[in-house]
Scaffold this active site. Structure first.
Site, mmCIF file in Angstrom:
data_model
loop_
_atom_site.group_PDB
_atom_site.id
_atom_site.type_symbol
_atom_site.label_atom_id
_atom_site.label_comp_id
_atom_site.label_asym_id
_atom_site.label_seq_id
_atom_site.Cartn_x
_atom_site.Cartn_y
_atom_site.Cartn_z
ATOM 1 N N ASP A 147 -94.438 34.086 -7.219
ATOM 2 C CA ASP A 147 -94.663 33.458 -5.914
ATOM 3 C C ASP A 147 -94.983 31.981 -6.103
ATOM 4 O OD1 ASP A 147 -95.082 33.012 -3.276
ATOM 5 O OD2 ASP A 147 -96.696 34.468 -3.030
ATOM 6 N N ASP A 148 -94.084 31.142 -5.670
ATOM 7 C CA ASP A 148 -94.285 29.682 -5.691
ATOM 8 C C ASP A 148 -94.231 29.078 -7.101
ATOM 9 O OD1 ASP A 148 -94.781 30.192 -3.021
ATOM 10 O OD2 ASP A 148 -96.752 29.257 -2.972
ATOM 11 N N CYS B 90 -92.227 32.243 1.691
ATOM 12 C CA CYS B 90 -92.277 33.626 1.207
ATOM 13 C C CYS B 90 -91.506 34.660 2.022
ATOM 14 C CB CYS B 90 -93.726 34.086 1.131
ATOM 15 S SG CYS B 90 -94.693 33.165 -0.055
ATOM 16 N N ARG C 110 -88.090 36.669 0.765
ATOM 17 C CA ARG C 110 -88.148 38.075 0.323
ATOM 18 C C ARG C 110 -87.211 38.966 1.135
ATOM 19 N NH1 ARG C 110 -93.250 38.337 -2.790
ATOM 20 N NH2 ARG C 110 -93.526 36.098 -3.134
ATOM 21 N N LYS D 227 -96.783 41.637 -4.404
ATOM 22 C CA LYS D 227 -96.854 41.131 -3.013
ATOM 23 C C LYS D 227 -95.606 41.494 -2.224
ATOM 24 C CE LYS D 227 -96.540 36.695 -0.653
ATOM 25 N NZ LYS D 227 -96.830 35.258 -0.732
ATOM 26 N N HIS E 160 -95.131 41.195 1.786
ATOM 27 C CA HIS E 160 -94.951 40.115 2.780
ATOM 28 C C HIS E 160 -93.724 40.280 3.679
ATOM 29 C CE1 HIS E 160 -96.376 35.721 3.569
ATOM 30 N NE2 HIS E 160 -96.628 36.560 4.549
ATOM 31 N N SER F 88 -99.771 37.239 1.695
ATOM 32 C CA SER F 88 -100.153 36.245 0.683
ATOM 33 C C SER F 88 -101.617 36.344 0.274
ATOM 34 C CB SER F 88 -99.870 34.833 1.200
ATOM 35 O OG SER F 88 -98.490 34.671 1.383
ATOM 36 N N HIS G 245 -99.044 31.501 -6.509
ATOM 37 C CA HIS G 245 -99.447 31.047 -5.174
ATOM 38 C C HIS G 245 -100.949 30.765 -5.223
ATOM 39 C CE1 HIS G 245 -100.198 31.368 -0.843
ATOM 40 N NE2 HIS G 245 -98.902 31.469 -0.609
ATOM 41 N N ASP H 174 -89.847 33.136 -5.693
ATOM 42 C CA ASP H 174 -89.469 33.256 -4.275
ATOM 43 C C ASP H 174 -89.180 31.926 -3.608
ATOM 44 O OD1 ASP H 174 -92.135 32.357 -4.107
ATOM 45 O OD2 ASP H 174 -92.489 33.459 -2.250
ATOM 46 N N ASN H 175 -89.716 30.858 -4.167
ATOM 47 C CA ASN H 175 -89.446 29.511 -3.647
ATOM 48 C C ASN H 175 -90.036 28.509 -4.644
ATOM 49 O OD1 ASN H 175 -91.812 30.676 -1.459
ATOM 50 N ND2 ASN H 175 -92.377 28.921 -2.688
ATOM 51 N N LYS I 65 -91.653 23.564 -2.268
ATOM 52 C CA LYS I 65 -91.807 24.682 -1.327
ATOM 53 C C LYS I 65 -91.888 24.166 0.111
ATOM 54 C CE LYS I 65 -95.140 28.162 0.167
ATOM 55 N NZ LYS I 65 -96.321 28.984 -0.170
HETATM 56 MG MG MG Z 1 -93.804 31.862 -2.077
#
Ligand code: MG
Length: 470
Positions: free
Chosen positions: A44-45, A84, A88, A141, A143, A166, A242, A294-295, A315
């Site tokens: 994540d991130d 996010c 996803r 996660k 989301h 998150s 994240h 994810d980003n 992001k």
């Molecule tokens: Mg993310």
């Protein structure tokens, strides 16, 4: 992609995983174990530049680097959105999030007070594989909706262990701003009252995030061991890096790159555990492992927000740093090690897995993903030539081949001003990956071509109920 220098590995692999048998043997008549296993490790991130093999000089990632050297490092791989929830939705459905109502201009992701989620009519990777004899499990996660009928167990996963949204949500203490969040990290994890769930039940609240990477990993390892005699799909979606950041005791102050580096090095350890487990169980050669994010990195959190390498933006935005992610494919004995510079996206995984598992895609919906197995195995040309850069419900930019046109731009966070560019900003990403030199004035014909792509694409988008605004 150039033809493989040695086709033997690729062809042997294709035969042993059952591609050749697709033409003649129905899936249900073949041994279940002919089908490859799939593991998607999703962070994540994590930024494009946060892995050793993607250029970070002080974050040590030997296991990720190993995936790259033994497998494939994809340098032009994208996500479906720069935040996010829609990202996803794109990964799991093989479709742009606009098509499932998982994109919004008002609320960019789902929040604890949201009532929507990924609609039950969407077919996730887990669901389509489960319906075709796969075992499925998720840790990490989600989301995509924390209420029924939107949970992982409603969407094809037999089991789920993780946080439903998150790790910075359900704030108990006011921790806006870099310094406050930094203070709340680690020692004060109760500042975020995030639930930890098993299947559809909350089992711990607040989730003790200091051990979360380790616990997600052990859950995935257990499921792999449980499923090893059947084909399986395991989705390990780390809720870090994240912010707020957390790490376990063993990873405190191990990285030259500080707290953020410690977090990534623990994720790297996790990757090592997964690869080792596959080897110990003797199933590595029947398991495709994909690592991606994810980003892009969350730059507003400074050194706690990661690093986008040479890419512009981060992001939340539609410059490359928001949506091009560090991606690795590993499948020993099956795919030839390479640096792949072809275009790919997370939406391509569902059609690719289905192809490799000999499963037909549903014909009642538009898929935005392609089967990219010809690129992975070096057996054919890339079906993907176009990448859409959505911000919420709007197409801000399009990449076609080497060229990317930005019709609109907006700062990732803060300033809400959208700037419309006419002519669009135009960059040649093969030559100028940092999007520094606008070449629109010299290339009106390329802009006209990309505008046509936009028009044709918009004609395929049918309005659906917005899930993020419910
Ligand atoms: Mg993310």
């Amino acid at each position: 992609m150039k033809p493989l220098s040695s086709g033997i590995i690729a062809m042997t692999g294709l035969l042993s995983v059952g591609i050749a048998s697709q033409q003649c043997t129905p899936a249900d008549e073949r041994s279940k174990t002919d089908k490859p296993n799939f593991i998607v490790i999703f962070t994540d991130d994590m930024g494009y530049g946060d892995i050793g093999v993607f250029g970070h000089p002080t974050i040590k990632t030997p296991n990720l680097d190993r995936m790259a050297y033994e497998g494939q490092k994809w340098t032009q791989f994208y996500v479906a959105a720069s935040v996010c929830t829609p990202s996803r939705a794109g990964l799991l459905t093989g479709r742009l999030p606009i098509r499932s109502g998982m994109a919004s201009d008002r609320r960019r992701v789902l929040f604890p007070d949201s009532n929507g989620g990924l609609p039950p009519g969407e077919i996730t990777i887990a669901r389509i594989l489960r319906e075709n004899g796969y075992r499925t499990a998720m840790s990490g996660k989600w989301h995509l909706g924390h209420k029924s009928p939107f949970l992982p167990t409603d969407h094809g996963f037999e089991t789920y262990f993780g946080i439903p949204y998150s790790n910075d949500m359900d704030r108990v203490l006011e921790t806006r701003g870099v310094s406050q969040i930094t203070l709340a990290e680690e020692e004060n994890f109760e500042a975020y009252n995030v639930p930890l769930m098993r299947d559809d039940q909350i089992i711990e609240r607040p989730a003790d995030q200091r051990t979360i990477t380790k616990r997600y990993t052990e859950e995935a390892v257990e499921r792999i061991r449980e499923f090893k005699d059947e084909p399986f799909f395991v989705y390990l979606a780390h809720s870090l890096p994240h912010i707020p950041l957390f790490r376990s005791e063993e990873f405190k102050e191990v990285s030259l790159a500080g707290f953020y580096g410690d977090v990534i090095e623990e994720i790297d350890w996790s990757v090592g555990r997964i690869l080792e487990t596959l080897e110990e169980e003797g199933i590595a050669e029947n398991t495709m492992v994909i690592f991606t994010s994810d980003n892009g990195h969350w730059h507003i959190f400074e050194t706690h927000g990661g690093f986008g390498g040479l890419l512009r933006g981060a992001k939340g935005g539609t410059f490359e740093g928001g949506m091009r992610v560090p991606t690795l494919f590993w499948w020993p004995g099956q795919i030839e090690p390479d640096v792949v510079m072809e275009l790919g996206t997370t939406m391509d995984l569902l059609p690719t897995f289905c192809k490799l598992a000999d499963i037909d895609l549903a014909d009642d919906r538009i898929y935005d993903g392609y089967d990219i197995s010809p690129v992975i195995f070096g057996t054919g040309s890339n079906p993907r030539d176009i990448v859409y850069f959505y911000r919420g419900t709007q197409v801000f930019a399009i990449r076609k081949g080497s060229y990317k046109a930005h019709f609109k731009t907006r700062p990732e966070y803060g300033d809400p001003t959208t700037t419309i560019h006419d002519p669009p900003l135009l960059y040649n990403l093969d030559i100028d990956p940092s999007e520094k030199y606008d070449i629109a004035d010299d290339n009106p014909e390329i802009i006209a071509e990309i505008k046509k792509v936009l028009e044709e694409h918009l004609a395929t988008v049918v309005p659906v109920e917005n899930q993020l605004e419910k």
